[in-house]
Enzyme design. Structure first.
Site, PDB file in Angstrom:
ATOM      1  N   ARG A   1      -9.660   0.822   8.300  1.00  0.00           N
ATOM      2  CA  ARG A   1      -9.244  -0.538   8.631  1.00  0.00           C
ATOM      3  C   ARG A   1     -10.300  -1.274   9.430  1.00  0.00           C
ATOM      4  O   ARG A   1     -10.088  -2.434   9.792  1.00  0.00           O
ATOM      5  CB  ARG A   1      -7.991  -0.473   9.522  1.00  0.00           C
ATOM      6  CG  ARG A   1      -6.693  -0.714   8.804  1.00  0.00           C
ATOM      7  CD  ARG A   1      -5.638  -0.287   9.791  1.00  0.00           C
ATOM      8  NE  ARG A   1      -4.503  -1.155   9.747  1.00  0.00           N
ATOM      9  CZ  ARG A   1      -3.349  -0.800   9.163  1.00  0.00           C
ATOM     10  NH1 ARG A   1      -3.219   0.353   8.568  1.00  0.00           N
ATOM     11  NH2 ARG A   1      -2.333  -1.617   9.197  1.00  0.00           N
TER      12      ARG A   1
ATOM     13  N   ARG B   1      12.020  -1.534  11.224  1.00  0.00           N
ATOM     14  CA  ARG B   1      10.737  -1.064  11.792  1.00  0.00           C
ATOM     15  C   ARG B   1      10.368  -1.974  12.951  1.00  0.00           C
ATOM     16  O   ARG B   1      10.365  -3.193  12.804  1.00  0.00           O
ATOM     17  CB  ARG B   1       9.658  -1.083  10.696  1.00  0.00           C
ATOM     18  CG  ARG B   1       8.676   0.054  10.827  1.00  0.00           C
ATOM     19  CD  ARG B   1       7.729   0.106   9.668  1.00  0.00           C
ATOM     20  NE  ARG B   1       6.457  -0.505  10.010  1.00  0.00           N
ATOM     21  CZ  ARG B   1       5.375  -0.430   9.254  1.00  0.00           C
ATOM     22  NH1 ARG B   1       5.431   0.213   8.105  1.00  0.00           N
ATOM     23  NH2 ARG B   1       4.247  -0.999   9.633  1.00  0.00           N
TER      24      ARG B   1
ATOM     25  N   ARG C   1      -0.450  -8.683  13.544  1.00  0.00           N
ATOM     26  CA  ARG C   1      -0.961  -7.741  12.527  1.00  0.00           C
ATOM     27  C   ARG C   1      -1.808  -8.492  11.503  1.00  0.00           C
ATOM     28  O   ARG C   1      -2.829  -7.997  11.047  1.00  0.00           O
ATOM     29  CB  ARG C   1       0.203  -7.012  11.853  1.00  0.00           C
ATOM     30  CG  ARG C   1       0.799  -5.923  12.744  1.00  0.00           C
ATOM     31  CD  ARG C   1       2.203  -5.530  12.340  1.00  0.00           C
ATOM     32  NE  ARG C   1       2.304  -4.924  11.035  1.00  0.00           N
ATOM     33  CZ  ARG C   1       3.456  -4.785  10.371  1.00  0.00           C
ATOM     34  NH1 ARG C   1       4.588  -5.220  10.901  1.00  0.00           N
ATOM     35  NH2 ARG C   1       3.472  -4.221   9.184  1.00  0.00           N
TER      36      ARG C   1
ATOM     37  N   LYS D   1       0.840  -1.212   0.000  1.00  0.00           N
ATOM     38  CA  LYS D   1       0.000   0.000   0.000  1.00  0.00           C
ATOM     39  C   LYS D   1       0.876   1.264   0.000  1.00  0.00           C
ATOM     40  O   LYS D   1       0.662   2.176  -0.795  1.00  0.00           O
ATOM     41  CB  LYS D   1      -0.931   0.019   1.229  1.00  0.00           C
ATOM     42  CG  LYS D   1      -1.832  -1.206   1.353  1.00  0.00           C
ATOM     43  CD  LYS D   1      -2.728  -1.136   2.573  1.00  0.00           C
ATOM     44  CE  LYS D   1      -2.007  -1.154   3.914  1.00  0.00           C
ATOM     45  NZ  LYS D   1      -1.301  -2.436   4.215  1.00  0.00           N
TER      46      LYS D   1
ATOM     47  N   ARG E   1      12.107  -6.455   5.258  1.00  0.00           N
ATOM     48  CA  ARG E   1      12.132  -5.022   5.596  1.00  0.00           C
ATOM     49  C   ARG E   1      12.718  -4.807   6.996  1.00  0.00           C
ATOM     50  O   ARG E   1      13.406  -3.819   7.245  1.00  0.00           O
ATOM     51  CB  ARG E   1      10.728  -4.422   5.509  1.00  0.00           C
ATOM     52  CG  ARG E   1      10.733  -2.924   5.783  1.00  0.00           C
ATOM     53  CD  ARG E   1       9.406  -2.260   5.505  1.00  0.00           C
ATOM     54  NE  ARG E   1       8.378  -2.735   6.421  1.00  0.00           N
ATOM     55  CZ  ARG E   1       7.099  -2.397   6.326  1.00  0.00           C
ATOM     56  NH1 ARG E   1       6.689  -1.619   5.351  1.00  0.00           N
ATOM     57  NH2 ARG E   1       6.223  -2.849   7.194  1.00  0.00           N
TER      58      ARG E   1
END
Ligand code: AP5
Length: 189
Positions: free
Chosen positions: A89, A134, A145, A14, A128
């Site tokens: 969401r 992160r 998640r 996204k 990532r």
């Protein structure tokens, strides 16, 4: 006025695609994840509130998130619309967005659903983690998640399908190919 809502699981692309589309269509990316991370880095009250939820991979409460989006969409650069990334969401957020856009005499024009299988998503997020570090890209938080996405966000697919604005895009292609598919979808509205 055009409002584009990118829907997809964590790691679907996204944010990557919103940044590319922003330049092409002259509409700002509105990413709730980025807004929360910005507040976290500035140690604001909102950042402090969001931190515990983000660290666990839970959603920040709807009222907090909705008022943050209301404020962002009221800013001058959003006068012609925006590319929403990570919002809504939940169904409550989707209802709130409809009401908010109605105040601006707008509506959600198209909802590209960037579809990617879960094993690919997890690999992307773990990669990532190595590159960007992160803090919510760790095995345990990623699993949560994903659970939260399936439980709370996937009902939006039927919600937007029923409104006739959902368009599925294959997100398991190179970034450029996904982008070309999205361009075609958005150019058609
Ligand atoms: P948020 O920042 O929105 O995280 P997310 O939804 O988990 O999304 P990601 O940023 O992980 O994935 P993405 O789909 O944007 O993919 P990306 O382009 O980055 O939210 C974080 C937290 O904030 C939430 O957990 C929650 O706590 C809170 N929050 C946010 N919004 C909220 C809301 N509305 N309500 C309540 N709480 C909220 O790509 C991922 C990786 O894959 C990158 O490394 C990228 O380079 C790579 N990649 C992208 N596309 C491709 C491709 N086609 N091929 C190969 N690799 C690719």
């Amino acid at each position: 006025m055009k409002y584009i809502v990118l829907v997809g699981a964590p790691g679907a692309g996204k944010g990557t695609q919103a940044k590319l589309l922003e330049a092409e269509f002259g509409l700002p990316q509105v990413s709730t994840g980025d807004l929360f991370r910005y507040n976290l880095s500035r140690q604001t009250e909102l950042g402090g509130l969001a931190k515990a939820y983000m660290d666990r991979g839970e959603l920040v409460p709807d009222d907090v998130t909705i008022s943050m989006v209301r404020e962002r969409l009221s800013q001058a650069d959003c006068a012609n619309g925006g590319i929403l990334d990570g919002f809504p969401r939940t169904l409550a957020q989707a209802d709130a967005l409809d009401k908010l856009l109605a105040e601006f005499a707008g509506s959600v024009n198209v909802v590209p659903y960037i579809k990617v299988e879960q094993d690919v998503l997890v690999k992307r997020l773990l990669r990532r983690a190595e590159i960007e570090g992160r803090t919510d890209d760790n095995q345990e938080t990623i699993q949560n998640r994903m659970r939260v996405y399936f439980a709370q966000t996937t009902p939006l697919l039927d919600f937007y399908r029923a409104k006739g604005v959902l368009v599925e895009v294959n997100g398991d292609q190179p970034v450029e190919a996904v982008y070309q598919d999205l361009r075609t979808v958005i150019a058609a509205i």
